[in-house]
Design a protein around this motif. Sequence first.
Motif, PDB file in Angstrom:
ATOM      1  N   UNK A   1       0.861  -1.187   0.000  1.00 41.92           N
ATOM      2  CA  UNK A   1       0.000   0.000   0.000  1.00 41.92           C
ATOM      3  C   UNK A   1       0.890   1.226   0.000  1.00 41.92           C
ATOM      4  N   UNK A   2       0.639   2.144  -0.927  1.00 41.51           N
ATOM      5  CA  UNK A   2       1.371   3.400  -1.019  1.00 41.51           C
ATOM      6  C   UNK A   2       0.439   4.546  -0.622  1.00 41.51           C
ATOM      7  N   UNK A   3       0.823   5.299   0.398  1.00 40.58           N
ATOM      8  CA  UNK A   3       0.038   6.439   0.867  1.00 40.58           C
ATOM      9  C   UNK A   3       0.820   7.719   0.630  1.00 40.58           C
ATOM     10  N   UNK A   4       0.114   8.779   0.236  1.00 38.26           N
ATOM     11  CA  UNK A   4       0.762  10.056   0.018  1.00 38.26           C
ATOM     12  C   UNK A   4       1.083  10.754   1.333  1.00 38.26           C
ATOM     13  N   UNK A   5       2.002  11.704   1.282  1.00 37.12           N
ATOM     14  CA  UNK A   5       2.270  12.583   2.404  1.00 37.12           C
ATOM     15  C   UNK A   5       3.075  11.955   3.531  1.00 37.12           C
ATOM     16  N   UNK A   6       3.198  12.742   4.596  1.00 37.29           N
ATOM     17  CA  UNK A   6       3.966  12.355   5.781  1.00 37.29           C
ATOM     18  C   UNK A   6       3.016  11.663   6.758  1.00 37.29           C
TER      19      UNK A   6
ATOM     20  N   UNK B   1      -0.273 -11.972   8.762  1.00 41.18           N
ATOM     21  CA  UNK B   1       1.075 -11.624   9.204  1.00 41.18           C
ATOM     22  C   UNK B   1       2.076 -11.778   8.064  1.00 41.18           C
ATOM     23  N   UNK B   2       2.893 -10.721   7.892  1.00 41.76           N
ATOM     24  CA  UNK B   2       3.957 -10.772   6.905  1.00 41.76           C
ATOM     25  C   UNK B   2       3.525 -10.598   5.470  1.00 41.76           C
ATOM     26  N   UNK B   3       2.265 -10.219   5.227  1.00 42.59           N
ATOM     27  CA  UNK B   3       1.761 -10.118   3.849  1.00 42.59           C
ATOM     28  C   UNK B   3       1.490  -8.681   3.401  1.00 42.59           C
ATOM     29  N   UNK B   4       1.636  -7.696   4.315  1.00 45.44           N
ATOM     30  CA  UNK B   4       1.315  -6.313   3.961  1.00 45.44           C
ATOM     31  C   UNK B   4       2.494  -5.398   4.243  1.00 45.44           C
ATOM     32  N   UNK B   5       2.796  -4.551   3.274  1.00 45.95           N
ATOM     33  CA  UNK B   5       3.868  -3.559   3.352  1.00 45.95           C
ATOM     34  C   UNK B   5       3.212  -2.200   3.139  1.00 45.95           C
ATOM     35  N   UNK B   6       3.394  -1.274   4.068  1.00 43.36           N
ATOM     36  CA  UNK B   6       2.802   0.059   3.951  1.00 43.36           C
ATOM     37  C   UNK B   6       3.913   1.085   3.741  1.00 43.36           C
ATOM     38  N   UNK B   7       3.887   1.739   2.598  1.00 39.72           N
ATOM     39  CA  UNK B   7       4.843   2.796   2.270  1.00 39.72           C
ATOM     40  C   UNK B   7       4.128   4.135   2.294  1.00 39.72           C
ATOM     41  N   UNK B   8       4.841   5.183   2.712  1.00 41.46           N
ATOM     42  CA  UNK B   8       4.293   6.543   2.708  1.00 41.46           C
ATOM     43  C   UNK B   8       5.183   7.427   1.820  1.00 41.46           C
ATOM     44  N   UNK B   9       4.971   8.747   1.898  1.00 45.00           N
ATOM     45  CA  UNK B   9       5.766   9.685   1.088  1.00 45.00           C
ATOM     46  C   UNK B   9       5.699   9.307  -0.391  1.00 45.00           C
ATOM     47  N   UNK B  10       4.552   8.847  -0.835  1.00 47.40           N
ATOM     48  CA  UNK B  10       4.412   8.271  -2.174  1.00 47.40           C
ATOM     49  C   UNK B  10       3.475   9.099  -3.047  1.00 47.40           C
ATOM     50  N   UNK B  11       3.929   9.380  -4.260  1.00 52.80           N
ATOM     51  CA  UNK B  11       3.125   9.984  -5.327  1.00 52.80           C
ATOM     52  C   UNK B  11       2.788  11.455  -5.116  1.00 52.80           C
ATOM     53  N   UNK B  12       2.545  11.880  -3.893  1.00 49.31           N
ATOM     54  CA  UNK B  12       2.221  13.294  -3.638  1.00 49.31           C
ATOM     55  C   UNK B  12       2.537  13.607  -2.182  1.00 49.31           C
ATOM     56  N   UNK B  13       3.609  14.366  -1.954  1.00 50.89           N
ATOM     57  CA  UNK B  13       4.021  14.706  -0.584  1.00 50.89           C
ATOM     58  C   UNK B  13       3.788  16.201  -0.390  1.00 50.89           C
ATOM     59  N   UNK B  14       2.553  16.541   0.014  1.00 52.39           N
ATOM     60  CA  UNK B  14       2.210  17.948   0.241  1.00 52.39           C
ATOM     61  C   UNK B  14       1.459  18.135   1.546  1.00 52.39           C
ATOM     62  N   UNK B  15       1.634  17.204   2.474  1.00 52.16           N
ATOM     63  CA  UNK B  15       0.914  17.337   3.731  1.00 52.16           C
ATOM     64  C   UNK B  15       1.416  16.318   4.740  1.00 52.16           C
ATOM     65  N   UNK B  16       1.221  16.607   6.016  1.00 49.02           N
ATOM     66  CA  UNK B  16       1.260  15.579   7.048  1.00 49.02           C
ATOM     67  C   UNK B  16      -0.095  14.885   7.063  1.00 49.02           C
ATOM     68  N   UNK B  17      -0.077  13.618   7.472  1.00 50.68           N
ATOM     69  CA  UNK B  17      -1.310  12.837   7.524  1.00 50.68           C
ATOM     70  C   UNK B  17      -1.462  12.319   8.949  1.00 50.68           C
ATOM     71  N   UNK B  18      -2.159  13.066   9.803  1.00 54.51           N
ATOM     72  CA  UNK B  18      -2.336  12.627  11.186  1.00 54.51           C
ATOM     73  C   UNK B  18      -3.389  11.531  11.285  1.00 54.51           C
ATOM     74  N   UNK B  19      -3.184  10.630  12.211  1.00 56.26           N
ATOM     75  CA  UNK B  19      -4.248   9.693  12.572  1.00 56.26           C
ATOM     76  C   UNK B  19      -5.280  10.447  13.399  1.00 56.26           C
TER      77      UNK B  19
END
Length: 450
Positions: free
Chosen positions: A364-369, A384-402
């Motif tokens: 999974x690729x998520x944009x931003x910080x 378990x062990x089947x999901x990789x989450x990447x950020x800072x992807x495709x559009x980095x123009x914001x922080x992404x708070x939970x």
Amino acid sequence: MAYRIPGVLAVWFLLSISLTVRLFAADFPYLAGTAKVEITPDYPIMLSGYASRGLQEVSETIQPLYARALAVGEPGKLPVVLMMVDNCGVPASVSDAVSRELMAKYQIPRANLAVCATHTHYAPMLSGVLQNLPARPIPPEKQQAIDRYTDEFVKALVKAASVAIESRQPARLEFAIGEVGFAANRRTAGGPTDHQLPLLTVYDANDKVRSLVVGYACHCTTIAATPAFIGDWAGYAAEYLEREYPGAVALAVIGCGGDQNPNPRGKLEFAQQYGHAIRDEVVRLMGEPMRPINGEISTQLENIPLRFAELPTLDQWREMAKESGINGFYAGKYVQRIEAGEVIPTHLDYPVQSWTFADDLTIVFLGGEVTVDYSLRLKRMAPAGKLWVAAYSNDVRTYVPSARVLKEGGYEGGGSRIWYDHPQVFAGEIEESIIGEVERQLPSLVPKVE
């Protein structure tokens, strides 16, 4: 003289060739290609990442900057292209420009391209992202250098992706998850972290390492505000892995490290130390059995609206514009926009992307910080062990708070909007909006109701 093969032998010969081809295809189910293009400018330019630099331009290189690319796909099908770029934040305007070129040249759809910034704070500023950092207007001659570099940057990314696509050869993939521990929650001592180190290794038909992709959830802010070009720990990790495996191209992808800093930090030696730590963990993982990845690749990408909270009124903007420093500069820009008749956006378009290798692996690729709560939550939902989450992807123009970080406030919870030039903090449903889109793309993550 003509040679003939007896009929029975001819049949056996053809069957053996067919069997060999099928076995070869089973052992090497993908075609993969790589590329590495230097993107260090040879002229002075402002760096992104730290407001304390003001309008300072730099030209010193401590470590060259690169765009690295991996293209991988099944024979006869369009590949996916993963890019690691040494930059603080690549905006959608740049990623989409690269995508348009690849569509025109190779018919690569937008969902098949993931542009992942390392978020190094020692790379040139790009047009359209974090341009409030100096807390004053950027002079035309300095902006001209930024615009020039942005244009060159797009061309370099297209070149790297093109070389990777055109150099594809039979390949097989293996996956494992390790751990390194230098990231620390920068908001709360002892707060949540994600120390997993996913590793995807690409081998060619001679079983030589062609590429390595690693991920880790941590800021590239190890070296303070050093005025020079440096890749930080991600750049050093890639460099050291390429030394360890000659001929390979290594990519370091940043995970949900929006609220994670290297610890300790403040010296160049620390960045090198963390690069060595990642290399050592990769070497350890590759010395043990890894899981083969054979699944059919499918991709999705959707831009969803992340709604802002209620926007300030013009009178509120005018009052804020009376303040000194960044607050007054930021608010003054919105006063000018409103008085000029511009419509202030009520939401931010946000990219959510997924690549699945059948049931073997999902990225999974998520944009931003993106703050760490997202990767922790999503991985709890997946096998378990089947999901990789990447950020800072495709559009980095914001922080992404939970939802938790948004409620707590602070820099990651909303204060950063000033530097990113957003008119307001995000509305309270931000986390559910993003998780909901991931669930839509990956229905296997949604718990089944008995």
